[in-house]
Design an enzyme around this catalytic site. Structure first.
Site, PDB file in Angstrom:
ATOM      1  N   TYR A  65     -77.801  90.348   1.742  1.00  0.00           N
ATOM      2  CA  TYR A  65     -77.410  91.064   0.522  1.00  0.00           C
ATOM      3  C   TYR A  65     -77.893  92.513   0.633  1.00  0.00           C
ATOM      4  O   TYR A  65     -78.637  93.020  -0.193  1.00  0.00           O
ATOM      5  CB  TYR A  65     -77.938  90.376  -0.745  1.00  0.00           C
ATOM      6  CG  TYR A  65     -77.026  90.622  -1.920  1.00  0.00           C
ATOM      7  CD1 TYR A  65     -75.757  90.053  -1.963  1.00  0.00           C
ATOM      8  CD2 TYR A  65     -77.399  91.455  -2.969  1.00  0.00           C
ATOM      9  CE1 TYR A  65     -74.891  90.298  -3.003  1.00  0.00           C
ATOM     10  CE2 TYR A  65     -76.534  91.713  -4.027  1.00  0.00           C
ATOM     11  CZ  TYR A  65     -75.294  91.129  -4.027  1.00  0.00           C
ATOM     12  OH  TYR A  65     -74.442  91.378  -5.062  1.00  0.00           O
ATOM     13  N   HIS A 116     -82.181  98.456   2.957  1.00  0.00           N
ATOM     14  CA  HIS A 116     -82.042  97.755   4.238  1.00  0.00           C
ATOM     15  C   HIS A 116     -81.398  98.677   5.282  1.00  0.00           C
ATOM     16  O   HIS A 116     -81.807  98.707   6.441  1.00  0.00           O
ATOM     17  CB  HIS A 116     -81.144  96.521   4.086  1.00  0.00           C
ATOM     18  CG  HIS A 116     -81.672  95.453   3.189  1.00  0.00           C
ATOM     19  ND1 HIS A 116     -81.096  95.159   1.981  1.00  0.00           N
ATOM     20  CD2 HIS A 116     -82.711  94.589   3.335  1.00  0.00           C
ATOM     21  CE1 HIS A 116     -81.751  94.154   1.421  1.00  0.00           C
ATOM     22  NE2 HIS A 116     -82.739  93.796   2.213  1.00  0.00           N
ATOM     23  N   LYS A 129     -91.524  98.721   0.299  1.00  0.00           N
ATOM     24  CA  LYS A 129     -91.195  98.098  -0.995  1.00  0.00           C
ATOM     25  C   LYS A 129     -92.005  96.805  -1.177  1.00  0.00           C
ATOM     26  O   LYS A 129     -92.550  96.542  -2.238  1.00  0.00           O
ATOM     27  CB  LYS A 129     -89.692  97.818  -1.030  1.00  0.00           C
ATOM     28  CG  LYS A 129     -89.239  96.792  -2.026  1.00  0.00           C
ATOM     29  CD  LYS A 129     -89.096  97.403  -3.375  1.00  0.00           C
ATOM     30  CE  LYS A 129     -88.685  96.469  -4.477  1.00  0.00           C
ATOM     31  NZ  LYS A 129     -88.406  95.116  -4.178  1.00  0.00           N
ATOM     32  N   ASP A 130     -92.060  96.002  -0.093  1.00  0.00           N
ATOM     33  CA  ASP A 130     -92.845  94.763  -0.115  1.00  0.00           C
ATOM     34  C   ASP A 130     -94.172  95.062   0.562  1.00  0.00           C
ATOM     35  O   ASP A 130     -94.411  94.651   1.701  1.00  0.00           O
ATOM     36  CB  ASP A 130     -92.060  93.654   0.590  1.00  0.00           C
ATOM     37  CG  ASP A 130     -90.734  93.404  -0.095  1.00  0.00           C
ATOM     38  OD1 ASP A 130     -90.702  92.628  -1.050  1.00  0.00           O
ATOM     39  OD2 ASP A 130     -89.728  94.048   0.288  1.00  0.00           O
ATOM     40  N   GLN A 173     -96.428  92.260   1.792  1.00  0.00           N
ATOM     41  CA  GLN A 173     -95.805  91.604   2.947  1.00  0.00           C
ATOM     42  C   GLN A 173     -96.086  92.413   4.222  1.00  0.00           C
ATOM     43  O   GLN A 173     -96.441  91.852   5.265  1.00  0.00           O
ATOM     44  CB  GLN A 173     -94.301  91.507   2.695  1.00  0.00           C
ATOM     45  CG  GLN A 173     -93.461  91.153   3.900  1.00  0.00           C
ATOM     46  CD  GLN A 173     -92.018  90.902   3.517  1.00  0.00           C
ATOM     47  OE1 GLN A 173     -91.713  89.915   2.898  1.00  0.00           O
ATOM     48  NE2 GLN A 173     -91.127  91.812   3.868  1.00  0.00           N
ATOM     49  N   SER A 220     -83.389  96.807  -4.639  1.00  0.00           N
ATOM     50  CA  SER A 220     -83.758  95.419  -4.372  1.00  0.00           C
ATOM     51  C   SER A 220     -82.520  94.551  -4.494  1.00  0.00           C
ATOM     52  O   SER A 220     -81.676  94.817  -5.363  1.00  0.00           O
ATOM     53  CB  SER A 220     -84.809  94.962  -5.397  1.00  0.00           C
ATOM     54  OG  SER A 220     -84.920  93.551  -5.384  1.00  0.00           O
ATOM     55  N   SER A 221     -82.417  93.553  -3.652  1.00  0.00           N
ATOM     56  CA  SER A 221     -81.291  92.612  -3.775  1.00  0.00           C
ATOM     57  C   SER A 221     -81.305  91.972  -5.162  1.00  0.00           C
ATOM     58  O   SER A 221     -80.264  91.663  -5.730  1.00  0.00           O
ATOM     59  CB  SER A 221     -81.384  91.521  -2.705  1.00  0.00           C
ATOM     60  OG  SER A 221     -81.445  92.109  -1.422  1.00  0.00           O
TER      61      SER A 221
END
Ligand code: AMP
Length: 282
Positions: free
Chosen positions: A32, A37, A149-150, A153, A185-186
Site C-alpha cells: 500500500y 515508501h 516514521k517508525d 522499529q 502512512s498506509s
C-alpha cells in the site's frame, strides 16, 4: 521488474548478484505504497546495483484485536509505483512460506521493545524483528533502508543488526509528510475527512514541542504537557502516549537535550497513528 513469490527463487537472484559483485539494497514494506515508501525506494536505488523491495503484511507483528485482516492492499498500484521508483525485484512471499507449520523461533530485542509502542502492542517488535531477520536471511542485502516514521522499529532493527553481528548497513530515511505536515502512512487511508483534520494534531503537538525547545525550554514535563494540550483540543483524538526520550535507548528523560526524541501515538476512531521528531539546536 521481477515479481518473486518463492523463497528459493529470491535467494537465487541475490546469490547470483553477490557472485557478480553487485551491491544489494533492500527496502522492506507492507505494501500500500505512498510517497514515504517511494522515497525509501529512491534511496535504495542510489545505494544498490540491485534493488529489492519486499511486500509482506506480517501477521506476527499484529495483535489479536489489530487490523491485520483489514490492512489496506493494492498490489497493482504498488507494482506501478515500485517500477517507477526503479525496483528490480519485488519479493512477495505467502504467509505459509514464512511461517510454516511448526514455526517457533522468534527474535526479541528485549529492552527497546518495552518502550513507547511496545506498551500497547506487546509482541509487536518481536514480530517485526523476526520478520526482518527472515527477510535479511532470504535476500542477503548489503544495505537496508528503513523510515524514521517508525522510529522505535528502526532502533530495534539497528540493535538487532549490531547484537547479532549482521553484516548489513542500516540506512534511515527522514519522515515524508503531507503538505500540511501529517506523516504519510498506509493507515491514513482509514481516516474520514473529519478524522483527517484531527490527525494533524499529532504533527502540531510535535511542532509545539520543537518550538518550546527552540525557545530554551528543557523541562520534559513542561514540554509533554504542552504537547498533550494540543492533542486534547481535538475531542476525537485519544492520546496513547506523549514522550520525551533518549533517541538511542528510548528511555524517558527529564531534561531535553540536543538530539532528544519527541514521540506521540494516538487513536482517532479506529485508526492508530504515530509520529516523532528529534529536536536539534538551531
Ligand atoms: P510499512 O509499509 O508501513 O511497514 O513501512 C515500510 C517502511 O516505510 C518502513 O521502514 C517505514 O518506516 C517506512 N515509512 C512509512 N511511512 C513513512 C513516511 N511517512 N516517511 C518515511 N518512511 C516511511
Amino acid at each position: 521488474m521481477k515479481i518473486v513469490r518463492e523463497i528459493e527463487a529470491m535467494r537465487e537472484i541475490t546469490s547470483q548478484a553477490r557472485l557478480e559483485g553487485v551491491r544489494i539494497a533492500l527496502v522492506p514494506t507492507m505494501g500500500y505504497l505512498h510517497e514515504g515508501h517511494v522515497a525509501l525506494l529512491r534511496r535504495g536505488r542510489e545505494l544498490g546495483g540491485l534493488l529489492v523491495m519486499t511486500s509482506f503484511v506480517n501477521p506476527t507483528q499484529f495483535g489479536p484485536s489489530e487490523d491485520f485482516a483489514d490492512y489496506p492492499r493494492d498490489v497493482e498500484g504498488d507494482m506501478r509505483k515500485a517500477e517507477q521508483a526503479g525496483v528490480d525485484v519485488v519479493f512477495m512471499p505467502e504467509g505459509e512460506a514464512l511461517y510454516p507449520e511448526g514455526f517457533q523461533t522468534f527474535v526479541e530485542v528485549s529492552r527497546l521493545q518495552k518502550h513507547l509502542c511496545g506498551l500497547s502492542r506487546p509482541g509487536h517488535f518481536v514480530g517485526v524483528a523476526t520478520v526482518v531477520l527472515k527477510l535479511f536471511n532470504i535476500v542477503g542485502p548489503h544495505t537496508a533502508v528503513f523510515g524514521e516514521k517508525d522510529y522505535q522499529q528502526l532502533a530495534v532493527i539497528r540493535r538487532m543488526v549490531s547484537d547479532l553481528h549482521l553484516d548489513i548497513a542500516v540506512v534511515s530515511h527522514p519522515i515524508v509528510r503531507e503538505a500540511d505536515g501529517l506523516a504519510m502512512s498506509s493507515r491514513n487511508s482509514y481516516l474520514t475527512t473529519k478524522e483527517r483534520g484531527a490527525a494533524l494534531s499529532l504533527y502540531l503537538a510535535l511542532r509545539r514541542g520543537m518550538e518550546l525547545f527552540e525557545n530554551g525550554e528543557r523541562d520534559a514535563a513542561v514540554v509533554m504537557e504542552a504537547m498533550k494540550e494540543i492533542l486534547l483540543r481535538e475531542p476525537t483524538v485519544a492520546v496513547e502516549y506523549v514522550k520525551v526520550c533518549n533517541r538511542e535507548t528510548l528511555d524517558a528523560i527529564d531534561n531535553l537535550n540536543d538530539g532528544a526524541l519527541l514521540a506521540v501515538a494516538a487513536g482517532i476512531g479506529r485508526t492508530r497513528l504515530i509520529d516523532n521528531v528529534v529536536v536539534r539546536k538551531g
